[in-house]
Design a protein around this motif. Sequence first.
Motif, PDB file in Angstrom:
ATOM      1  N   GLY A  16      65.697 -57.042  52.511  1.00 41.86           N
ATOM      2  CA  GLY A  16      64.443 -56.309  52.650  1.00 41.86           C
ATOM      3  C   GLY A  16      64.631 -54.807  52.721  1.00 41.86           C
ATOM      4  N   GLN A  17      65.869 -54.332  52.644  1.00 44.28           N
ATOM      5  CA  GLN A  17      66.084 -52.897  52.807  1.00 44.28           C
ATOM      6  C   GLN A  17      65.644 -52.074  51.605  1.00 44.28           C
ATOM      7  N   CYS A  18      65.458 -52.739  50.463  1.00 43.69           N
ATOM      8  CA  CYS A  18      65.032 -52.002  49.278  1.00 43.69           C
ATOM      9  C   CYS A  18      63.530 -51.785  49.263  1.00 43.69           C
ATOM     10  N   PHE A  19      62.797 -52.533  50.069  1.00 42.18           N
ATOM     11  CA  PHE A  19      61.345 -52.408  50.072  1.00 42.18           C
ATOM     12  C   PHE A  19      60.863 -52.053  51.464  1.00 42.18           C
ATOM     13  N   PRO A  20      59.927 -51.091  51.543  1.00 46.86           N
ATOM     14  CA  PRO A  20      59.364 -50.794  52.852  1.00 46.86           C
ATOM     15  C   PRO A  20      58.652 -52.019  53.403  1.00 46.86           C
ATOM     16  N   LYS A  21      58.769 -52.215  54.691  1.00 48.31           N
ATOM     17  CA  LYS A  21      58.095 -53.368  55.299  1.00 48.31           C
ATOM     18  C   LYS A  21      56.652 -52.999  55.615  1.00 48.31           C
ATOM     19  N   PRO A  22      55.768 -54.016  55.687  1.00 48.23           N
ATOM     20  CA  PRO A  22      54.403 -53.697  56.079  1.00 48.23           C
ATOM     21  C   PRO A  22      54.363 -53.172  57.500  1.00 48.23           C
ATOM     22  N   TYR A  23      53.298 -52.497  57.822  1.00 50.09           N
ATOM     23  CA  TYR A  23      53.124 -51.828  59.107  1.00 50.09           C
ATOM     24  C   TYR A  23      53.409 -52.755  60.270  1.00 50.09           C
ATOM     25  N   ASP A  24      52.768 -53.902  60.288  1.00 49.75           N
ATOM     26  CA  ASP A  24      52.959 -54.834  61.386  1.00 49.75           C
ATOM     27  C   ASP A  24      52.560 -56.206  60.864  1.00 49.75           C
ATOM     28  N   GLU A  25      53.498 -57.095  60.840  1.00 50.74           N
ATOM     29  CA  GLU A  25      53.232 -58.399  60.240  1.00 50.74           C
ATOM     30  C   GLU A  25      52.228 -59.204  61.049  1.00 50.74           C
ATOM     31  N   ASN A  26      51.969 -58.800  62.273  1.00 48.49           N
ATOM     32  CA  ASN A  26      51.063 -59.581  63.124  1.00 48.49           C
ATOM     33  C   ASN A  26      49.611 -59.169  62.986  1.00 48.49           C
ATOM     34  N   VAL A  27      49.348 -58.055  62.314  1.00 51.32           N
ATOM     35  CA  VAL A  27      47.955 -57.666  62.166  1.00 51.32           C
ATOM     36  C   VAL A  27      47.417 -58.209  60.848  1.00 51.32           C
ATOM     37  N   SER A  28      46.089 -58.163  60.718  1.00 49.94           N
ATOM     38  CA  SER A  28      45.464 -58.920  59.639  1.00 49.94           C
ATOM     39  C   SER A  28      45.431 -58.170  58.313  1.00 49.94           C
ATOM     40  N   TYR A  29      46.062 -57.029  58.222  1.00 49.94           N
ATOM     41  CA  TYR A  29      46.096 -56.345  56.934  1.00 49.94           C
ATOM     42  C   TYR A  29      47.524 -55.926  56.636  1.00 49.94           C
ATOM     43  N   ALA A  30      47.768 -55.741  55.364  1.00 48.59           N
ATOM     44  CA  ALA A  30      49.045 -55.146  54.962  1.00 48.59           C
ATOM     45  C   ALA A  30      48.682 -54.042  53.979  1.00 48.59           C
ATOM     46  N   TYR A  31      49.496 -53.032  53.899  1.00 48.70           N
ATOM     47  CA  TYR A  31      49.221 -51.951  52.966  1.00 48.70           C
ATOM     48  C   TYR A  31      49.630 -52.370  51.573  1.00 48.70           C
ATOM     49  N   ASP A  32      48.801 -51.987  50.614  1.00 53.19           N
ATOM     50  CA  ASP A  32      49.118 -52.336  49.229  1.00 53.19           C
ATOM     51  C   ASP A  32      49.737 -51.134  48.516  1.00 53.19           C
ATOM     52  N   PRO A  69      60.827 -30.188  50.136  1.00 55.94           N
ATOM     53  CA  PRO A  69      60.475 -31.445  49.482  1.00 55.94           C
ATOM     54  C   PRO A  69      61.600 -32.478  49.500  1.00 55.94           C
ATOM     55  N   CYS A  70      61.207 -33.741  49.546  1.00 58.09           N
ATOM     56  CA  CYS A  70      62.185 -34.839  49.477  1.00 58.09           C
ATOM     57  C   CYS A  70      61.810 -35.712  48.295  1.00 58.09           C
ATOM     58  N   SER A  71      62.812 -36.193  47.572  1.00 57.88           N
ATOM     59  CA  SER A  71      62.477 -37.025  46.416  1.00 57.88           C
ATOM     60  C   SER A  71      63.036 -38.434  46.528  1.00 57.88           C
ATOM     61  N   THR A  72      63.929 -38.668  47.486  1.00 56.11           N
ATOM     62  CA  THR A  72      64.408 -40.040  47.692  1.00 56.11           C
ATOM     63  C   THR A  72      63.989 -40.463  49.097  1.00 56.11           C
ATOM     64  N   THR A  73      63.927 -41.770  49.308  1.00 52.49           N
ATOM     65  CA  THR A  73      63.487 -42.277  50.606  1.00 52.49           C
ATOM     66  C   THR A  73      64.455 -41.852  51.714  1.00 52.49           C
ATOM     67  N   ASN A  74      65.745 -41.805  51.415  1.00 50.91           N
ATOM     68  CA  ASN A  74      66.695 -41.328  52.428  1.00 50.91           C
ATOM     69  C   ASN A  74      66.409 -39.896  52.849  1.00 50.91           C
ATOM     70  N   GLY A 104      57.798 -37.164  48.633  1.00 49.11           N
ATOM     71  CA  GLY A 104      57.934 -37.050  47.178  1.00 49.11           C
ATOM     72  C   GLY A 104      58.474 -38.333  46.559  1.00 49.11           C
ATOM     73  N   ASP A 105      58.824 -39.307  47.415  1.00 51.98           N
ATOM     74  CA  ASP A 105      59.230 -40.635  46.943  1.00 51.98           C
ATOM     75  C   ASP A 105      58.008 -41.547  46.792  1.00 51.98           C
ATOM     76  N   GLY A 106      56.814 -41.026  47.097  1.00 51.44           N
ATOM     77  CA  GLY A 106      55.596 -41.823  46.956  1.00 51.44           C
ATOM     78  C   GLY A 106      55.316 -42.735  48.133  1.00 51.44           C
ATOM     79  N   VAL A 107      56.085 -42.572  49.210  1.00 49.40           N
ATOM     80  CA  VAL A 107      55.923 -43.437  50.387  1.00 49.40           C
ATOM     81  C   VAL A 107      55.072 -42.729  51.444  1.00 49.40           C
ATOM     82  N   VAL A 108      54.200 -43.508  52.099  1.00 47.92           N
ATOM     83  CA  VAL A 108      53.464 -43.017  53.262  1.00 47.92           C
ATOM     84  C   VAL A 108      54.305 -43.338  54.497  1.00 47.92           C
TER      85      VAL A 108
END
Length: 200
Positions: A16-32, A69-74, A104-108
């Motif tokens: 799962g390290q290549c993909f950001p995890k959803p905010y909280d798996e216990n809540v009723s929404y996940a970010y798309d 600016p940052c362009s990679t997730t690291n 700049g990696d497109g991640v919130v």
Amino acid sequence: MIFFECFILLALVVSGQCFPKPYDENVSYAYDFPYMSRNDWGARPPVNTVSLSLPVPYVIIHHSYIPGPCSTTNQCINAMRSMQNSHQLHQGWDDIGYNFAVGGDGVVYEGRGWNNVGAHALGYNFDSIGIVFIGDFVSRLPPEIQLNAAKRLIEKGVELGHISRDYYLLGHRQVTATECPGNALFREITTWDRFANYNM
Ligand SMILES: [Zn+2]
């Protein structure tokens, strides 16, 4: 050697390290959209929190200026940590000042999140969600994926009922004497939905 690299990549994907995890798996929404919670980027706990009353009427846009600016997730994770260090350890605030950041990696990136009052725009912290664009946008625009990340976050906030449907979008400079969020980014947000053409 190629086989070995593929194996490492596969192991990262599976873990799962290549993909950001959803905010909280216990809540009723996940970010798309790509999203990293505080846990995901290794935030320190806040010293204290104050509940934000939702929905907020204002969304306030910032740029970090420093870090650049940052362009990679690291790189963006490092920027998040450095902003939290600066605000919490050097300024003595409770936490990173912003509610969210976009890289700049497109991640919130989650800062104080939806539920806690931020420290980003004096006089407006109790009525707004503060979103910082990581980087210096005085003379150049953030990349399209960074702009889109912020737009999708705002849309999601409205959808979740955390931001009023008839919210006002503002740049930091409209409420405080500052050049933030930089000339280029400020010009850009004047074309966005709900931009409010007023100064305090
Ligand atoms: Zn600002």
